[in-house]
Every structure is written in C-alpha cells, then in structure tokens.
Design an enzyme around this catalytic site. Sequence first.
Site, PDB file in Angstrom:
ATOM      1  N   GLU A 104      -3.686   7.413  -4.020  1.00  0.00           N
ATOM      2  CA  GLU A 104      -3.544   6.172  -3.255  1.00  0.00           C
ATOM      3  C   GLU A 104      -3.434   4.976  -4.184  1.00  0.00           C
ATOM      4  O   GLU A 104      -4.192   4.871  -5.140  1.00  0.00           O
ATOM      5  CB  GLU A 104      -4.750   6.005  -2.325  1.00  0.00           C
ATOM      6  CG  GLU A 104      -4.647   4.792  -1.423  1.00  0.00           C
ATOM      7  CD  GLU A 104      -5.939   4.545  -0.654  1.00  0.00           C
ATOM      8  OE1 GLU A 104      -5.991   4.866   0.534  1.00  0.00           O
ATOM      9  OE2 GLU A 104      -6.905   4.031  -1.258  1.00  0.00           O
TER      10      GLU A 104
ATOM     11  N   TYR B 252       0.848  -1.191   0.000  1.00  0.00           N
ATOM     12  CA  TYR B 252       0.000   0.000   0.000  1.00  0.00           C
ATOM     13  C   TYR B 252       0.883   1.239   0.000  1.00  0.00           C
ATOM     14  O   TYR B 252       1.832   1.334   0.781  1.00  0.00           O
ATOM     15  CB  TYR B 252      -0.880   0.001   1.260  1.00  0.00           C
ATOM     16  CG  TYR B 252      -1.636   1.298   1.496  1.00  0.00           C
ATOM     17  CD1 TYR B 252      -2.973   1.414   1.135  1.00  0.00           C
ATOM     18  CD2 TYR B 252      -1.010   2.400   2.084  1.00  0.00           C
ATOM     19  CE1 TYR B 252      -3.667   2.598   1.343  1.00  0.00           C
ATOM     20  CE2 TYR B 252      -1.692   3.587   2.288  1.00  0.00           C
ATOM     21  CZ  TYR B 252      -3.020   3.679   1.921  1.00  0.00           C
ATOM     22  OH  TYR B 252      -3.707   4.843   2.125  1.00  0.00           O
TER      23      TYR B 252
END
Length: 380
Positions: free
Chosen positions: A190, A101
């Site tokens: 993101e 991530y």
Amino acid sequence: MDLYEYQGKELFRRYGIPTSDGRLATSPAEARAAAEELGGSVVVKAQVLTGGRGKAGGIKLAEGPAEAEEKAQAILGLDIRGHVVRRLWIERASDIAKEYYLSLTFDRGVKKPLFMFTTQGGIDIEEVAEKHPDALVRLHVDPLEGFQPYQARRLLYGAGLTDPSEQKQILDIVGRLYAAFVGCDALLCEINPLIVTPDGQVRALDSKFTVDDNALYKHPEIAEMRDLSAADPQEALAREKGVTYVKLDGEVGILGNGAGLVMSTLDVIALAGGRPANFCDLGGGGDAQGVVDALEVITSDGQVRSIFFNIFGGITRCDEVARGILQAVERIKIENPIVVRLDGTNAEEGRRILAEAAPANLHTEPTMLEAARRAVELSR
Ligand code: GDP
Ligand code: MN
C-alpha cells in the site's frame, strides 16, 4: 510478516518505484547525522508496525540537523497504539501538491489480487471507501494471465486522472507494484500517500508492506528484516520453541493437538462461559519436550488463570501424552490449575497414569464439556 515503512520502501526501490532518499536512525545523534548527510529539510518518521503515525505525533518536519535531533528526541520512546518507537526513518522532505492512494492486496472472495486507486489519498482509506465510494476504483488481476498494462489505464481513467505526465508515471508504478507484490509473495502493498510534487514528480511517500509468512523461506533477505524486539514476547518464545501459539485475551490457557480440536476447544470454553487466554497446538506430537515447551509458552502469559489440556489420541497415544504432562509439571513449576481431558488411543491408560502420579493442581475430566466447565470454574 509486516514490514516497517523503511523496509517496504527498500523493496519498492528494488522494483524501481520512486521514493525519497532517507536514512535509518535509532538515536537523536544518528538522526542529526542523517539530516546532515541528506541536507535541507527532512521528515522524522516513527517506524512502528501500525498506521496513523501522523495523527499520533510520530511524523514531524525538521528544518535541519539540530531540529531533526530535537524531533527525534521527542518521537523516540513514544507509544503509538501500544507500539514503542525505537527506530526512526529520516527522509528528505517532499513538497506535496497532491496526495493519491494506491494499493494491491488479495481479494480472497474472488481469489485474485485487487488494485485500489483513488486521487483522494493521504487520509484513511476506510473513510474514502465510506464517504466517497465512487472515488475508489477497484481492479482485479487474473493471476494466471498476469498483469496487463491496459488494466492500469482503466484504473487511472476510472479515478478521473487526466494529467498525461501523471498518467505515464503512475502507469509505470502500477506495473512495478504488481511485480513487487508477486516477486516478494506479498499479501499487501500500500502506498498512502502516493504524492505528486509541485514540479510533477510522482513518488511513494509511505509504504505498508506485508509478506506471506509461508513464503518467507523463498526470501531469506526479507525474513531477516523481522524485528524480534518488536514481537510479542510470548509469540517470540513460541517461535523460538517451534510451538504454534496464538494470544487471545481471556483467562483459560488452551493446549490441544491438531487445529480442528483446538478450534472446537475455544468454542467449548466459550460455551462454558469462559474466555480463552491463548492457545497452543501440539500438532501430532505429545512427547515430553513438546508438552514442556507448550506449557512454558502458555504459562509465560500473565493473564492465564487455568489451563485446559485437551487431547484426542489418534496417532498420538494418550499414555504418551500423560507421561509428557507428568514430566513437564516436574520440570517446570506450574501454579495454575490444569484440567486434562484425554480421549482416543490408550485414553484409559493415560488417565490411570495421571491418577496415580498427578500433583494436586492437576484434574482429569472424562469429557470435553466437563473439562471445559472445570477449567472455566478454576479460572475465576
Ligand atoms: P501515516 O500517518 O502512518 O500514514 O504516515 P505517512 O508516511 O503517510 O505520513 C502522514 C502524513 O505526513 C502524509 O500524508 C503527509 O501529509 C505528511 N508527510 C509525510 N512526509 C512528508 C514530507 O516529506 N513532506 C510533507 N510536506 N509532508 C509529509
Ligand atoms: Mn500513510
């Protein structure tokens, strides 16, 4: 402005962040054609402006064109948390060895961009932050100094990333993500998951990209990406009319002039025991057209039961606003009761104008609190 995954990925590609090859499709037949062009297995991905599509059944693997068509049929029209799927992104399927991530957002508290990285990607980042807070590495970037490569190293070492090839690729992606964030005036970039394939290639498998509305004038090609059909119909109408409008979920529609007054109007409605349905800010103006536009937007919201018109005349003159209100109620038929509070410049004159010519569903009150009570009462 939130972008779809495929739009965010297009921006990623412009900044050299690796993604998988894919095509947009809006029908099962297009999904089939896209899969044919791409060859091999593909992923059929619902394009909606909300996360967690995987869990909601909005992301499916397909072996080839026929299956892609079938999966597209199943996903199109699906309702994912209030977002109906109208577009699909058909992407060449990836083999996944690891899911990481990486994100960049604004930490408003310290007024700096904030990177977050963890090797525990793929799942909800909130869950990682809660259960394994140490696994989530944070790094602020000084916006004046700009991003420095050694900072990215700290980010990766902190997360315990040891593979030299992965380190090299992700260092590069971190720098490019910063460039994309700054270059597009983003509020959020993101990548979840940032995958590593079994043969060691790192790429962005998903994208969440939010651009600052106030900077869109600098990026016409991003502004064009806005999907008007996905916008809330009232918000779209407000945008078209140039009215500042925010949807809430109560019963009293609010119209005021100036952000400060509108905010206190929300409070006073709550104080009177009611709930605002929405609010419109007339800004400095109070001319008839402005009032008509705002009333049109407010009454197009089916939840509105009463309307509270709260005006404090400074530069705006209350007599002008009163004439605007009268012209507005003449031009558009309004069934809901309207409560008007006028104060400030030429308030008496304004009240007199309304008292002489107002229709039966229009009430005037001398103070903000009394007007709020009346509007709340009439919303029941
Ligand atoms: P989200 O659920 O909205 O965050 O959508 P994502 O694009 O992140 O996809 C959710 C999950 O689907 C990912 O974490 C992967 O596990 C899986 N997925 C997506 N694309 C692929 C792919 O190309 N191959 C494989 N094997 N899984 C994928
Ligand atoms: Mn995701």
